[in-house]
Write a protein that holds these residues in place. Structure first.
Motif, short mmCIF file in Angstrom:
data_model
loop_
_atom_site.label_atom_id
_atom_site.label_comp_id
_atom_site.label_asym_id
_atom_site.label_seq_id
_atom_site.Cartn_x
_atom_site.Cartn_y
_atom_site.Cartn_z
N MET A 157 -10.85 3.09 -4.28
CA MET A 157 -10.59 1.61 -4.84
C MET A 157 -10.86 0.78 -3.57
SD MET A 157 -6.97 -0.15 -6.13
CE MET A 157 -6.90 -2.23 -6.81
N GLN B 104 2.00 1.80 -3.87
CA GLN B 104 1.04 2.36 -4.19
C GLN B 104 1.09 3.80 -4.26
OE1 GLN B 104 -2.70 0.08 -3.78
NE2 GLN B 104 -1.78 -1.67 -5.45
N ARG C 83 -7.48 -4.21 -3.30
CA ARG C 83 -6.24 -4.17 -3.54
C ARG C 83 -4.99 -4.93 -2.47
NH1 ARG C 83 -4.98 2.29 -1.03
NH2 ARG C 83 -5.62 1.19 0.56
N ARG D 65 0.33 -1.12 0.03
CA ARG D 65 0.48 0.07 -0.33
C ARG D 65 1.00 0.90 -0.02
NH1 ARG D 65 -5.29 -0.65 4.13
NH2 ARG D 65 -6.35 -2.62 3.01
#
Length: 581
Positions: free
Chosen positions: A432, A403, A437, A400
């Motif tokens: 999202m 990203q 994810r 995460r």
């Protein structure tokens, strides 16, 4: 007593024993039957004639005496056939002349005969004992086909006969020097399997045969390249043992798992030998089409690794996996490395159940298997994110952050560029699904098993599109799921990937895929027939492109064309757009 029907039987007796005239004896026997039936229909016997019941008893005794006094096997066979054709009802209570006649016919070319003891004191149990004696003599003489017929007549088990027959073939191959050839042995093992199938051998007997043959292979010794062929042969024998055991009405899972573990011990050793020899693993070496079948190709053909009895849901439970850290290794370093490589290949082929079983057999911690099963646990809802192992949570947190770092970098680049317009939302990431994810992060982190993770991801997205749970999508009819996906009003951009995931995860056969794709194409064309103007031209091109893409879902696109032809009558051929296809 000149008209007594028994006189006709005395003629039969004399014609058979003295004159060997069985044709005329058959006529006398028919005359006796007619006379006896006349007496029975009259109800009351004439004063000069004995009762019909008395005649039946005496007829049975006389015919049994005729059988006993036949001097040669040929005479006895002819008499038994004579009685089968015309007088079996008179001796049926005392002798089963049909079975005795059939037994005599089986032995007609052999210097064997039915024992006098059985004929004088006949019983069903006595027949079984006599047949057991005869089939043993026939088996010792190598007459296995006749021995099987004798066993079938008396309803005796034939398993040992069939096994002894194939063992005789094995000894013959050894005597003529062909047993040293791997190709000859591969042919022999395949013939054994086919012979057992033809004669419907019991699964337990067939499995025991192959297992006993495997036990005689490869005594422990140093690992040398020459062992590879023997290991492949032992793997084939264990595979055939498991294949036959799986045919039992209640195949025992522990016994199948024990065989599978032995198979994998052979594979691991083969992989180690191959690595030391510096060659390609024989386990996954392709076999050219049309070549002589090898041990490996036959083992693949008879593999039982995909049995439902073995692929239980508990294998996908992440809590049952060997721990990544602190696990006691069941194998040495070389074997552990070889097994890890083999597990990688299983995961690349999405054989996750088998990979989980093998890791359990050898207590092997495998990172990619754990990632794939954690991905599944999240997708199915069996495990929440905060319940995952700390190592997995760390991977998700790191993913995460990576990203977000990418999105922040893009945002800074967009702000510093005065020539480009920032996209809506100021370049921040689009909202999202957090679970989606996490699934993406685990899929990207997985080196082996990406196909399995991608299938999970696509099924999860499909469940969101259809408004149902992951388990509902997994349990629904595969064809219905595929139809629902292809007929979405707003198909997702990765429609082909999702459809392929459904096809792969549910094992939809090609002809079903072709039928569904053809139906969806026809539906689109019928809708297009109702449109006019510029929209019609644009949609015609778009539908054509989409249909060609969907046709690739079927391994054989020709099947799609055939299904279209079958349903061509439902297409409005009078519409102008039909000429465009």
């Amino acid at each position: 007593m000149e008209d007594c029907p028994l006189l006709l039987l005395l003629d039969v007796y004399q014609l058979c024993l003295q004159h060997k005239n069985y044709t005329e004896a058959a006529e006398r026997l028919r005359d006796f039957q007619s006379s006896l039936l006349s007496l029975q229909s009259a109800g009351v016997s004439p004063a000069a004639s004995p009762p019909a019941s008395w005649l039946q008893v005496r007829a049975s005794q006389l015919l049994q005496l005729l059988i006993l006094q036949s001097r040669t096997p040929y005479e006895r066979r002819k008499v038994l056939q004579l009685l089968c054709d015309g007088a079996s009802q008179w001796v049926g209570e005392a002798l089963d002349v049909h079975k005795l006649s059939a037994l005599a016919q089986i032995l007609r070319e052999q210097p064997l005969s039915i024992s006098q003891e059985l004929l004088s004191e006949y019983s069903a149990a006595g027949l079984r004992v006599e047949c057991q004696r005869l089939l043993q003599i026939l088996q010792d003489g190598g007459h296995f086909s006749l021995a099987r017929k004798v066993a079938e007549l008396a309803e005796l088990p034939t398993d040992s006969l069939v096994i002894e027959e194939v063992l005789k073939d094995q000894r013959l191959l050894q005597q003529v020097g062909q047993w040293q050839s791997p190709q000859s042995r591969a042919h022999y093992w395949r013939k054994c399997h086919q012979t057992f199938s033809t004669h419907q051998l019991s699964p337990g007997a067939a499995s025991g045969f192959f297992r006993s043959q495997a036990a005689g292979h490869l005594a422990p010794g140093p690992l040398v390249p020459e062992q590879a062929e023997g290991l492949a042969e032992k793997e084939l024998l264990l595979t055939l043992a498991g294949h036959w055991l799986s045919l039992s009405d209640c195949a025992p899972s522990p016994a199948l798992e024990e065989l599978e573990q032995q198979i994998w011990e052979c594979r691991i050793t083969r992989e180690v030998v191959s690595r030391r020899a510096g060659g390609m693993s024989r386990l996954y070496r392709p076999h050219p089409a049309g070549t002589v079948p090898s041990f490996s190709s036959l083992a693949t053909l008879y593999s039982f690794s995909s049995l439902p009895a073995l692929n239980c849901p508990l294998l996908l439970d992440i809590s049952r996996l060997p721990p990544l850290h602190g696990a006691h290794a069941a194998l040495d370093a070389a074997r552990t490395q070889a097994l890890s490589s083999l597990i990688d290949r299983l995961l690349d082929e999405s054989r996750v159940h088998e990979a989980s079983r093998v890791c359990k057999y050898f207590q092997l911690p495998h990172r990619d298997l754990r990632l794939a099963l954690n991905c599944r646990a999240l997708a199915t809802g069996e495990t929440a994110r905060d319940q995952l192992h700390p190592d997995i949570q760390a991977i998700l947190t790191e993913g995460r952050e990576a990203q977000e770092s990418v999105w922040n970098r893009r945002k800074r680049l967009q702000r510093s560029s005065s020539q480009e317009r920032a996209p809506p939302g100021g370049g921040s990431p689009q909202p999202m699904d957090p679970l989606l994810r996490d699934l993406e992060i685990l899929k990207d982190e997985c080196i082996h098993g990406k196909i399995f993770c991608r299938q999970l991801l696509c099924v999860y997205e499909l469940s969101q599109d259809l408004g149902c749970s992951f388990s509902d999508v997994s349990s629904r009819d595969a064809g219905e799921i595929l139809r629902s996906l292809l007929s979405c009003r707003r198909p997702p951009p990765d429609l082909s990937d999702r459809a392929q995931a459904v096809i792969s995860s549910h094992g939809i056969p090609p002809h079903t895929v072709a039928q569904i794709v053809a139906e969806e194409g026809l539906r689109s064309w019928r809708v297009l027939g109702e449109e006019r103007g510029q929209a019609h031209v644009y949609n015609a091109s778009e539908i054509r492109r989409s249909f060609l893409q969907l046709a690739k879902l079927c391994p054989d696109p020709t099947l799609v064309g055939l299904k279209l032809l079958d349903n061509l009558g439902s297409v409005p051929l009078t519409q102008p757009h039909c000429s465009e296809y």
